[in-house]
Design a protein around this motif. Sequence first.
Motif, short mmCIF file in Angstrom:
data_model
loop_
_atom_site.label_atom_id
_atom_site.label_comp_id
_atom_site.label_asym_id
_atom_site.label_seq_id
_atom_site.Cartn_x
_atom_site.Cartn_y
_atom_site.Cartn_z
N SER A 182 6.85 1.91 -10.33
CA SER A 182 5.29 2.02 -10.66
C SER A 182 4.66 2.28 -9.38
CB SER A 182 4.95 0.52 -11.32
OG SER A 182 5.32 0.47 -12.58
N THR A 183 3.28 2.77 -9.75
CA THR A 183 2.57 3.13 -8.45
C THR A 183 2.05 1.65 -7.94
OG1 THR A 183 1.81 5.12 -9.61
CG2 THR A 183 0.52 4.27 -7.83
N PRO A 184 2.01 1.55 -6.54
CA PRO A 184 1.51 0.42 -6.06
C PRO A 184 -0.04 0.27 -6.16
CG PRO A 184 2.07 1.90 -4.22
CD PRO A 184 2.60 2.54 -5.49
N LEU A 185 -0.61 -0.97 -5.95
CA LEU A 185 -1.85 -1.21 -6.13
C LEU A 185 -2.25 -1.84 -4.91
CD1 LEU A 185 -2.90 -2.82 -9.71
CD2 LEU A 185 -3.49 -0.42 -8.67
N ILE A 186 -3.56 -1.56 -4.20
CA ILE A 186 -3.95 -2.06 -3.16
C ILE A 186 -5.12 -2.94 -3.39
CG2 ILE A 186 -5.15 -1.87 -0.79
CD1 ILE A 186 -3.83 1.02 -0.75
N HIS A 187 -4.95 -4.29 -3.10
CA HIS A 187 -6.12 -5.45 -3.27
C HIS A 187 -6.67 -5.79 -1.81
CE1 HIS A 187 -5.21 -6.08 -7.53
NE2 HIS A 187 -3.96 -6.12 -7.21
N GLY A 188 -7.99 -5.62 -1.65
CA GLY A 188 -8.55 -5.94 -0.48
C GLY A 188 -9.61 -6.93 -0.86
N TYR A 189 -9.57 -8.25 -0.26
CA TYR A 189 -10.54 -9.28 -0.50
C TYR A 189 -10.96 -9.84 0.80
CZ TYR A 189 -6.14 -11.67 0.03
OH TYR A 189 -5.07 -12.21 0.64
N GLN A 190 -12.26 -10.37 0.67
CA GLN A 190 -12.67 -10.89 2.01
C GLN A 190 -13.15 -12.27 1.88
OE1 GLN A 190 -16.10 -8.32 2.82
NE2 GLN A 190 -16.82 -9.47 4.75
N ASN A 191 -13.02 -12.96 2.81
CA ASN A 191 -13.38 -14.57 2.86
C ASN A 191 -14.66 -14.38 3.92
OD1 ASN A 191 -12.36 -14.47 5.67
ND2 ASN A 191 -10.81 -15.88 5.30
N ARG A 192 -15.26 -15.57 4.40
CA ARG A 192 -16.35 -15.60 5.10
C ARG A 192 -16.48 -14.66 6.43
NH1 ARG A 192 -19.16 -21.58 4.58
NH2 ARG A 192 -18.89 -21.57 2.29
N MET A 193 -14.98 -14.42 6.99
CA MET A 193 -14.79 -14.26 8.23
C MET A 193 -14.06 -12.76 8.51
SD MET A 193 -14.36 -17.90 10.27
CE MET A 193 -13.33 -17.23 11.64
N GLN A 252 -11.56 -9.28 6.44
CA GLN A 252 -11.23 -8.71 5.24
C GLN A 252 -9.74 -8.73 5.17
OE1 GLN A 252 -13.08 -6.51 3.17
NE2 GLN A 252 -11.32 -5.72 2.11
N TRP A 253 -8.91 -8.80 4.11
CA TRP A 253 -7.35 -9.02 3.96
C TRP A 253 -7.00 -7.99 2.92
CZ3 TRP A 253 -5.12 -12.54 6.91
CH2 TRP A 253 -5.91 -13.55 7.32
N TYR A 254 -5.62 -7.60 3.00
CA TYR A 254 -5.20 -6.64 2.27
C TYR A 254 -4.09 -7.03 1.80
CZ TYR A 254 -8.65 -3.76 4.69
OH TYR A 254 -9.84 -3.01 5.16
N ARG A 255 -3.38 -6.84 0.47
CA ARG A 255 -2.25 -7.17 -0.09
C ARG A 255 -1.99 -5.80 -0.92
NH1 ARG A 255 -0.56 -12.45 -1.74
NH2 ARG A 255 -1.57 -13.92 -0.37
N ILE A 256 -0.71 -5.66 -1.05
CA ILE A 256 -0.10 -4.42 -2.17
C ILE A 256 0.73 -4.99 -3.05
CG2 ILE A 256 0.91 -2.27 -2.00
CD1 ILE A 256 -0.05 -1.79 0.76
N ARG A 257 0.67 -4.49 -4.30
CA ARG A 257 1.63 -5.34 -5.39
C ARG A 257 1.70 -4.18 -6.33
NH1 ARG A 257 -0.68 -6.34 -10.16
NH2 ARG A 257 -2.79 -6.47 -10.43
N CYS A 258 2.82 -4.53 -7.07
CA CYS A 258 3.11 -3.60 -8.14
C CYS A 258 2.34 -3.45 -9.21
CB CYS A 258 4.38 -4.03 -8.97
SG CYS A 258 5.20 -3.17 -10.23
N SER A 259 1.75 -2.23 -9.82
CA SER A 259 0.91 -2.18 -10.76
C SER A 259 1.46 -2.37 -12.13
CB SER A 259 0.17 -0.77 -10.85
OG SER A 259 1.04 0.32 -11.26
N ASN A 260 2.80 -2.33 -12.42
CA ASN A 260 3.31 -2.55 -13.62
C ASN A 260 2.70 -1.34 -14.46
OD1 ASN A 260 5.42 -3.59 -15.15
ND2 ASN A 260 4.12 -5.31 -15.90
N ASP A 261 2.62 -0.18 -14.13
CA ASP A 261 1.98 0.76 -15.07
C ASP A 261 2.90 1.28 -16.27
OD1 ASP A 261 3.40 2.37 -13.38
OD2 ASP A 261 1.86 3.51 -12.55
N ASN A 262 4.30 1.08 -15.99
CA ASN A 262 5.10 1.29 -16.82
C ASN A 262 5.44 0.00 -17.98
OD1 ASN A 262 7.06 0.02 -15.40
ND2 ASN A 262 8.06 1.72 -14.76
N GLU A 263 4.86 -0.99 -17.48
CA GLU A 263 5.10 -2.32 -18.27
C GLU A 263 6.73 -2.82 -18.43
OE1 GLU A 263 2.85 -2.29 -22.03
OE2 GLU A 263 1.08 -1.68 -20.97
N LYS A 264 7.25 -2.33 -17.54
CA LYS A 264 8.81 -2.83 -17.49
C LYS A 264 8.93 -3.65 -16.26
CE LYS A 264 10.42 1.20 -19.91
NZ LYS A 264 11.02 2.50 -19.93
#
Length: 81
Positions: free
Chosen positions: A20-31, A33-45
């Motif tokens: 599957s295509t990977p997904l990038i997740h960016g999130y921010q706390n008070r101080m 910016q953080w990044y994580r990458i995970r499987c999108s599971n776009d083929n549901e397998k």
Amino acid sequence: MQIEYGGQTVNLFRCPFCGSTPLIHGYQNRMRQWYRIRCSNDNEKCRIMPETMAHLKLVDAAADWNQRDWNQAPDGGETNA
């Protein structure tokens, strides 16, 4: 494959378990910016659903995601390096 996120472009391999295509997740706390990458599971397998640790830089998260034990190009093909 090239994926753009927040004005940054990174090359990412497909999920090593389901392709599957990977997904990038960016999130921010008070101080920060953080990044994580995970499987999108776009083929549901995908039963593994791998995900990186949080990184302060998107390029570091991409390097973590792209780490493999074999030669593989970001588009899913083989390299002869």
